[in-house]
Scaffold this active site. Sequence first.
Site, mmCIF file in Angstrom:
data_model
loop_
_atom_site.group_PDB
_atom_site.id
_atom_site.type_symbol
_atom_site.label_atom_id
_atom_site.label_comp_id
_atom_site.label_asym_id
_atom_site.label_seq_id
_atom_site.Cartn_x
_atom_site.Cartn_y
_atom_site.Cartn_z
ATOM 1 N N GLU A 163 0.798 -1.237 0.000
ATOM 2 C CA GLU A 163 0.000 0.000 0.000
ATOM 3 C C GLU A 163 0.828 1.284 0.000
ATOM 4 O OE1 GLU A 163 -2.528 -0.473 3.436
ATOM 5 O OE2 GLU A 163 -3.563 -2.209 2.608
ATOM 6 N N GLU A 268 -6.535 -10.707 -1.060
ATOM 7 C CA GLU A 268 -7.284 -10.532 0.201
ATOM 8 C C GLU A 268 -8.779 -10.460 -0.077
ATOM 9 O OE1 GLU A 268 -5.719 -7.249 2.494
ATOM 10 O OE2 GLU A 268 -3.649 -7.773 2.026
HETATM 11 C C1 XIL Z 1 -6.245 -6.337 8.499
HETATM 12 C C2 XIL Z 1 -6.564 -7.541 9.397
HETATM 13 O O1 XIL Z 1 -7.501 -8.363 8.726
HETATM 14 C C3 XIL Z 1 -7.108 -7.075 10.722
HETATM 15 O O2 XIL Z 1 -7.264 -8.170 11.605
HETATM 16 C C4 XIL Z 1 -6.173 -6.038 11.344
HETATM 17 O O3 XIL Z 1 -6.757 -5.529 12.511
HETATM 18 C C5 XIL Z 1 -5.899 -4.904 10.387
HETATM 19 O O4 XIL Z 1 -5.393 -5.421 9.161
HETATM 20 N N1 XIL Z 1 -4.836 -4.596 3.930
HETATM 21 C C6 XIL Z 1 -3.912 -5.521 4.319
HETATM 22 C C7 XIL Z 1 -4.210 -6.421 5.443
HETATM 23 O O5 XIL Z 1 -2.869 -5.653 3.657
HETATM 24 O O6 XIL Z 1 -3.069 -6.762 6.186
HETATM 25 C C8 XIL Z 1 -5.256 -5.825 6.371
HETATM 26 O O7 XIL Z 1 -5.595 -6.802 7.345
HETATM 27 C C9 XIL Z 1 -6.479 -5.383 5.590
HETATM 28 C C10 XIL Z 1 -6.097 -4.336 4.574
#
Ligand code: XIL
Length: 378
Positions: A163, A268
Amino acid sequence: MKRGVLLYFFMVLWISLCGYNHTIVAQERAMSLKDAFREKFLIGTAINSYQIMGKDPVTMAIVKNEFNAIVAENCMKSENIHPVEGVFDFSLSDRFVQFGQDNNLVITGHTLIWHSQTPSWFFVDREGKQVSKEVLIARMKNHIQTIMKRYKGKIKGWDVVNEVINDDGSYRKSKFYKIIGEEYIKLAYEFAREADPKAELYYNDYSTAIPEKRAGIVAMIKKLQQQGVTIDAIGMQTHLGLKTPDIAAFENSLKAFSQLGCKIMITEMDISVLPFPDENLGAEIAKNYEYKQQMNPYQESLPEDVIASFEQRYLDFFKLFNTYQEDITRVTLWGVTDAYSWKNNWPILGRKDYPLLFNRNNEPKPIVDKIIKQSISE
Ligand code: XIL
């Protein structure tokens, strides 16, 4: 393809004869997700710390039966794995990697350099003053290389930086950026390549369908390539809503990224059915909104029309992934069941969302078989 359809048909028949009902556990499924996509791409899931600690064996059985790739939802992020300078906590990440190895799962490391979930010590000295560029580069190098060397040969690839491009295509003005400058991105990949030359190195981001963001990512990757840095794959996070983003815009980004010579990973995936307080939120985890009853409309169950849109959205995206199977190497869901999805608590704490493929009773939702059927009939 025909063999797949036949096999599926006979397995369904067999299970029906044996008294199939809808409360089947993972082991009894007609065909697993990983088998349905075996010729196309890996099918993965994120697993959380509770599961890694062995406290949720039923969900872990689903992981073993349905998926062939895993990523840690949180335990490899720097605040967990490197909470104090020079003090690494590998207790959970070791168990996570061991679980993957024991069960023949392809393991992704997530994530080495990210503006979020990074402990504050990273950027300050003992007096609390911001560190110099040289110090931060040395810390980055130590962080990346200590972790990667520990899992050398065990982890297939890493989300090296996560990101770093804003929605308007500019560089995110993170502390890494402010202290080191744009160069930190190139350095992160170089440190990673040096630590484990055989590991794949990825760039991962959300809201990748936004045209300006797509252009920003393309420009950054091209620049890195010109500087001799190879990015093996671009991770499109794919946190979706029922309506946004537009699938055509998503496809344009997928094409643009693969034209860079990078593989594509859907890293994701989840589909929230809940109202979004801001359509442009992406997955900016620092932003949180106040709880309001009307923002949590499905506390008992999901209405039929919402289920229908949810299923259609999953089918549309998986159809797209099937079309681009030459470019896509992995599709990972951000969690196994709705029970532990991060979407229950972000961007509003305490809601009930239904974004994943397995329900709160660890049962596959009807969409799972539909996705499988669509895959094997194509
Ligand atoms: C999120 C997790 O799912 C949560 O449990 C945590 O509190 C915050 O992060 N982008 C990403 C992930 O790359 O690592 C993030 O995961 C969601 C957004």
